[in-house]
Design a protein around this motif. Structure first.
Motif, PDB file in Angstrom:
ATOM      1  N   VAL A 190      46.771  15.601   5.331  1.00 42.17           N
ATOM      2  CA  VAL A 190      46.655  16.300   4.051  1.00 42.17           C
ATOM      3  C   VAL A 190      45.176  16.483   3.733  1.00 42.17           C
ATOM      4  N   ARG A 191      44.789  17.691   3.391  1.00 42.18           N
ATOM      5  CA  ARG A 191      43.420  17.933   2.931  1.00 42.18           C
ATOM      6  C   ARG A 191      43.464  18.221   1.440  1.00 42.18           C
ATOM      7  N   TYR A 192      42.732  17.406   0.667  1.00 36.84           N
ATOM      8  CA  TYR A 192      42.707  17.535  -0.786  1.00 36.84           C
ATOM      9  C   TYR A 192      41.517  18.403  -1.199  1.00 36.84           C
ATOM     10  N   TYR A 193      41.821  19.527  -1.821  1.00 40.29           N
ATOM     11  CA  TYR A 193      40.789  20.447  -2.286  1.00 40.29           C
ATOM     12  C   TYR A 193      40.550  20.235  -3.778  1.00 40.29           C
ATOM     13  N   SER A 194      39.288  20.070  -4.147  1.00 40.23           N
ATOM     14  CA  SER A 194      38.942  19.806  -5.541  1.00 40.23           C
ATOM     15  C   SER A 194      39.283  21.001  -6.421  1.00 40.23           C
ATOM     16  N   THR A 195      39.914  20.723  -7.564  1.00 43.89           N
ATOM     17  CA  THR A 195      40.175  21.783  -8.542  1.00 43.89           C
ATOM     18  C   THR A 195      39.104  21.809  -9.633  1.00 43.89           C
ATOM     19  N   PHE A 196      38.105  20.936  -9.513  1.00 45.41           N
ATOM     20  CA  PHE A 196      37.047  20.874 -10.509  1.00 45.41           C
ATOM     21  C   PHE A 196      35.862  21.777 -10.160  1.00 45.41           C
ATOM     22  N   HIS A 197      35.908  22.412  -9.013  1.00 47.26           N
ATOM     23  CA  HIS A 197      34.753  23.205  -8.566  1.00 47.26           C
ATOM     24  C   HIS A 197      35.163  24.627  -8.182  1.00 47.26           C
ATOM     25  N   ILE A 198      36.202  25.138  -8.871  1.00 43.61           N
ATOM     26  CA  ILE A 198      36.693  26.486  -8.594  1.00 43.61           C
ATOM     27  C   ILE A 198      35.837  27.493  -9.350  1.00 43.61           C
ATOM     28  N   HIS A 199      34.622  27.647  -8.883  1.00 39.64           N
ATOM     29  CA  HIS A 199      33.675  28.624  -9.410  1.00 39.64           C
ATOM     30  C   HIS A 199      33.593  29.754  -8.395  1.00 39.64           C
ATOM     31  N   HIS A 200      33.427  31.009  -8.859  1.00 38.15           N
ATOM     32  CA  HIS A 200      33.470  32.138  -7.923  1.00 38.15           C
ATOM     33  C   HIS A 200      32.377  32.054  -6.853  1.00 38.15           C
ATOM     34  N   HIS A 201      31.294  31.289  -7.137  1.00 36.75           N
ATOM     35  CA  HIS A 201      30.254  31.113  -6.110  1.00 36.75           C
ATOM     36  C   HIS A 201      30.726  30.197  -4.981  1.00 36.75           C
ATOM     37  N   ASN A 202      31.721  29.352  -5.259  1.00 33.37           N
ATOM     38  CA  ASN A 202      32.182  28.370  -4.274  1.00 33.37           C
ATOM     39  C   ASN A 202      33.407  28.817  -3.483  1.00 33.37           C
ATOM     40  N   LEU A 203      34.125  29.824  -3.969  1.00 34.05           N
ATOM     41  CA  LEU A 203      35.446  30.133  -3.421  1.00 34.05           C
ATOM     42  C   LEU A 203      35.414  30.591  -1.962  1.00 34.05           C
ATOM     43  N   ILE A 204      34.313  31.167  -1.530  1.00 34.70           N
ATOM     44  CA  ILE A 204      34.191  31.563  -0.125  1.00 34.70           C
ATOM     45  C   ILE A 204      34.333  30.358   0.793  1.00 34.70           C
ATOM     46  N   TYR A 205      33.818  29.194   0.356  1.00 36.61           N
ATOM     47  CA  TYR A 205      33.888  27.981   1.182  1.00 36.61           C
ATOM     48  C   TYR A 205      35.321  27.446   1.244  1.00 36.61           C
ATOM     49  N   TYR A 206      36.061  27.582   0.137  1.00 36.65           N
ATOM     50  CA  TYR A 206      37.464  27.183   0.132  1.00 36.65           C
ATOM     51  C   TYR A 206      38.257  28.019   1.137  1.00 36.65           C
TER      52      TYR A 206
END
Length: 463
Positions: A190-206
């Motif tokens: 399971v990979r846990y993705y942070s929901t506290f850093h959903i900024h449009h500058h970061n979404l490419i990395y997600y």
């Protein structure tokens, strides 16, 4: 625990992932040990029971649950024994309601077990006040068995590669510097993705890491999946077709737009489910997209403003898997619409059908001119607009509404702004002041959930 947290922050990423894995193994022993396999087999065998058989199980469980509660709970012993036939499901309307405030104020007297004998569950506190309830080990195992039986129907197996979007605060400053917004459980994959850093500058990395990780399932907050999907669509980033088998949203209400965007971008069907961290009974969506009450998990009452049974209204629940902190006629704060009783589903599940989960009753805007504007109408203000990445409506007074908006500057313009404001005027009227604040980001709650509406004047209203 604080020592472990400090050590966790010091460890390199690889060791942190091992720590996450170890924590899950310990937690899963509680969830999947004991009577889990017994319950899992029982729910599998009960999949195609008739409605009459399901109602019989519900009736028997109700009687047993009420008897046990009165025997062990100081609060309910005092409040239920004086009611004639208190443990007959046919007379459930005689029992008092349990509001969130009553539960919070009397939880120690309501509890049937002590903390050292139970499993603690904390609500997120998105309404401003958190709550702590207790589950017995058997109840926790039964709830996971029921949930896993639902997911199993869509091909899910524990241990298959899963991306999980939840309110776990697991990142360090080193992660943020490296644009690494996730941690991994190596054992359960399971990979846990942070929901506290959903900024449009970061979404490419997600998106890049999701494609690299290649999960078969998504689980977690749909608002996070929605933001990722919108970013991918707006920026022409293709997500591989056929990678995902199923998407299981949790904790938040799904609207039509969210479902369409998430399913189209990730090329996968979403299967909704309803419960709560306090232990509410379950509502599950089948492969045909139909929602079903799970009568084996509890009693569902849908009531109008006068507390009479209704097809559509506020949801009041009695949960059979809440023996540690019993929930009897619990006014959970959500509303649903039931389907016509004459309708059935071809999936083979004979539980009653739900037409729509309407979500939180207290997530609304109030206009002195128009009245209540519910969550669905709030979300529909995006009609005929583009370039709005995220927005939040905040009401701190009867006369004023604040709209926080995150925009894509390449797309958003004055014409779109005019349409968006007009959509709001169509809903709230012209007398309220409307303040638009353009911001770089909008924070999620401490639970990791995103709140579209923050109504801070409910105490002033009698609606």
């Amino acid at each position: 625990m604080k020592i472990l947290q400090r050590l966790y922050c010091i460890f390199p990423n690889f060791i942190q992932n091992i720590f996450i894995t170890w924590f899950n193994i310990m937690a899963y022993k509680k969830r999947y040990g004991g009577k889990y396999k017994y319950y899992k087999k029982m729910f599998f065998n009960n999949r195609n029971l008739s409605k009459e058989e399901l109602l019989k199980i519900q009736k028997n469980r109700y009687v047993a649950f009420l008897k046990l509660t009165v025997l062990k709970s100081e609060y309910y012993k005092k409040n239920l024994l004086k009611i004639e036939d208190f443990n007959k499901i046919e007379t459930i309307e005689k029992l008092p309601f349990l509001s969130k405030e009553i539960l919070r104020s009397n939880v120690d007297k309501i509890n049937t077990i002590t903390k050292n004998k139970g499993i603690i569950s904390k609500t997120g506190g998105t309404t401003g006040k958190s709550l702590e309830v207790l589950f017995t080990h058997d109840n926790m195992q039964e709830r996971f068995a029921m949930l896993d039986d639902f997911r199993d129907r869509q091909g899910y197996k524990l241990g298959e590669r899963t991306a999980w979007f939840s309110g776990k605060s697991i990142l360090t400053s080193r992660d943020l510097k490296k644009c690494r917004y996730w941690k991994t459980d190596y054992f359960y994959r399971v990979r846990y993705y942070s929901t506290f850093h959903i900024h449009h500058h970061n979404l490419i990395y997600y998106i890049k890491d999701l494609i690299k990780f290649r999960p078969k399932f998504f689980v977690g907050f749909p608002s996070t999946m929605f933001d990722i999907a919108k970013y991918g669509i707006n920026n022409g980033l293709q997500f591989p077709n056929g990678m995902l088998k199923a998407i299981f949203p949790t904790a938040e209400t799904i609207n039509k737009e969210m479902r369409e965007v998430i399913e189209s971008y990730f090329h996968c069907k979403m299967y909704n489910q309803y419960a709560s961290s306090e232990g509410a009974p379950f509502i599950f969506e089948c492969k045909y997209g139909i929602l079903h009450l799970e009568l084996q998990s509890g009693v569902f009452e849908v009531l109008d403003e006068y507390n009479n049974p209704s097809q559509s209204g506020r949801l009041v629940v009695t949960s059979f898997t809440s023996e540690g902190t019993p929930l009897i006629r619990y006014d959970i704060g959500d509303s649903i619409t039931l389907e016509d009783e004459s309708k059935s589903c071809q999936c083979g599940n004979n539980n009653p059908l739900v037409k729509e989960i309407l979500g939180r009753i207290d997530d609304f805007i109030y206009s002195p001119e128009v009245g209540k504007i519910n969550l669905g109408n709030v979300s529909n203000t995006l009609k005929d607009t583009k370039g709005i990445l995220k927005f939040q409506a905040i009401q701190n007074s009867l006369s004023k509404l604040i709209l926080k908006i995150v925009i894509d500057k390449k797309i958003y313009n004055k014409k779109i702004e005019k349409n968006f404001i007009q959509n709001w005027r169509d809903r709230i009227g012209n007398s309220m002041e409307l303040e638009v604040q353009y911001v770089d980001d909008i924070s999620v709650e401490q639970s990791g959930k995103f709140r579209l509406v923050k109504n801070n004047i409910k105490h002033l209203l009698n609606v």
